[in-house]
Design a protein around this motif. Structure first.
Motif: not given
Ligand code: SF4
Length: 335
Positions: A41, A89, A226
């Motif tokens: 994401c 995480v 990010r």
């Molecule tokens: S951990 Fe980060 S990349 Fe994975 S689904 Fe959740 S927000 Fe998206």
């Protein structure tokens, strides 16, 4: 190439943010079985998934070992039982034995409730049914847009199909006892109009059978997360102002408190180290992020930061603890 820690008795399960048990002084324990995520994401606060730039290791915890630590932690907190909140995480559904984890937690008789958070990329109707049968009470499902293209952009993943996730969510709300809490991340300038649509959809399908149906999350620019180019996170004041407008418009509560989920304060697991304390730790390998090593001491994991080069596995090192919040330990090396 990232290192993989498979943990089943070889490491303590308190002390790290990315795996194990996290106690924040309430009757809820975060249960973190894996750090993997299939998505990337664009707003991810923990920089998870294939496009991660800071991670040098991932973690996978044996479900039996994790449940042993859950039970032990409940006892240390002098509680009869606690809410088990399976999060990561990453995405907990990347754990290959997630159903077994839920079943084992249920069988302890020490979980007031069992819930799980996910972005739904790996969720299927069949898996949801098996999770229900294993004893899962609630899924916190993050859907950030109902629009296929926009959801792809937000997920940073070309194959992500939000329409499939929507169908699974509707099946859960309609046919299963699992409660659904829809938890979109609001990224200003990206999905402003989508949030109203998500609220209307969540209400229409019957999310929130026992608890609030929605938990809108605010995009934040975290140091190691990010950041969405050109997007400035909203001020909390403005975020809540907008939530109040939607509350009024839809006649629901969107500003939630721990009490909405039966979460109350409870004794904490005692700290193993004070900040400023100097201690010997044993290095066990590379850390989760660049510039870190993983170490253990006093039945806790300790992250040693600000280091370079290969981790001197097996060596005892003298460190100073610089952070101990919620029993998550960060230390710097003393040369
Ligand atoms: S951990 Fe980060 S990349 Fe994975 S689904 Fe959740 S927000 Fe998206």
């Amino acid at each position: 190439m990232r290192a993989l820690y498979t943990i089943s008795g070889n490491l303590p399960l308190i002390g790290h943010i990315a795996f194990g048990i996290i106690d924040r002084g309430t009757n809820l324990l975060q249960v973190r079985p894996t750090s993997f995520c299939p998505l990337s994401c664009i707003f991810c606060s923990v920089d998870a998934g294939p496009r991660s730039r800071n991670r040098i290791a991932e973690f996978m915890v044996d479900e039996r070992y994790l449940v042993e630590w859950f039970v032990e932690t409940v006892k240390v907190k002098k509680l009869e039982s606690a809410h088990a909140y399976i999060d990561a995480v990453g995405d907990p559904l990347t754990h290959p034995r997630i159903i077994e984890l839920v079943r084992l937690l249920k069988n302890t008789g020490r979980a007031i409730s069992i819930s799980l958070e996910t972005h739904g990329a790996l969720l299927t109707e069949k898996l949801a049914e098996k999770l229900e049968e294993a004893g899962l009470d609630r899924i916190n499902l993050s859907i950030d847009s109902l629009d296929k293209e926009k959801a792809r952009v937000l997920s940073g993943t070309p194959w992500f199909d939000v329409e499939r996730v929507i169908k699974v969510a509707e099946h859960i709300a309609k046919n299963l006892s699992i409660d659904l809490l829809i938890a979109p991340v609001w990224v200003p300038g990206y999905n402003d109009e989508d949030i109203s649509r998500i609220i209307e959809w969540a209400l229409r399908i019957g999310a929130g059978k026992k608890h609030p149906p929605l938990g809108i999350q605010k995009y934040e620019a975290h140091k190691y997360g990010r950041k969405v180019p050109g997007v400035k996170p909203l001020r909390w004041r403005d975020f809540y102002k907008r939530l109040r407008v939607w509350e009024e418009q839809y006649g629901i509560r969107l500003i939630l408190s721990p009490q909405d989920f039966g979460i109350v304060k409870a004794p904490r697991v005692p700290l193993a180290f004070e900040v400023g304390e100097k201690a010997m730790v044993k290095v066990v390998g590379p850390g989760w992020l660049k510039g870190q090593w993983l170490a253990t001491s006093r039945n806790r994991v300790v992250t040693v930061v600000g280091v370079t080069g290969q981790s001197p596995v097996g060596q005892q090192m003298r460190v100073e603890i610089v952070r101990n919040k919620d029993n998550i330990y960060i230390a710097k090396l003393l040369w």
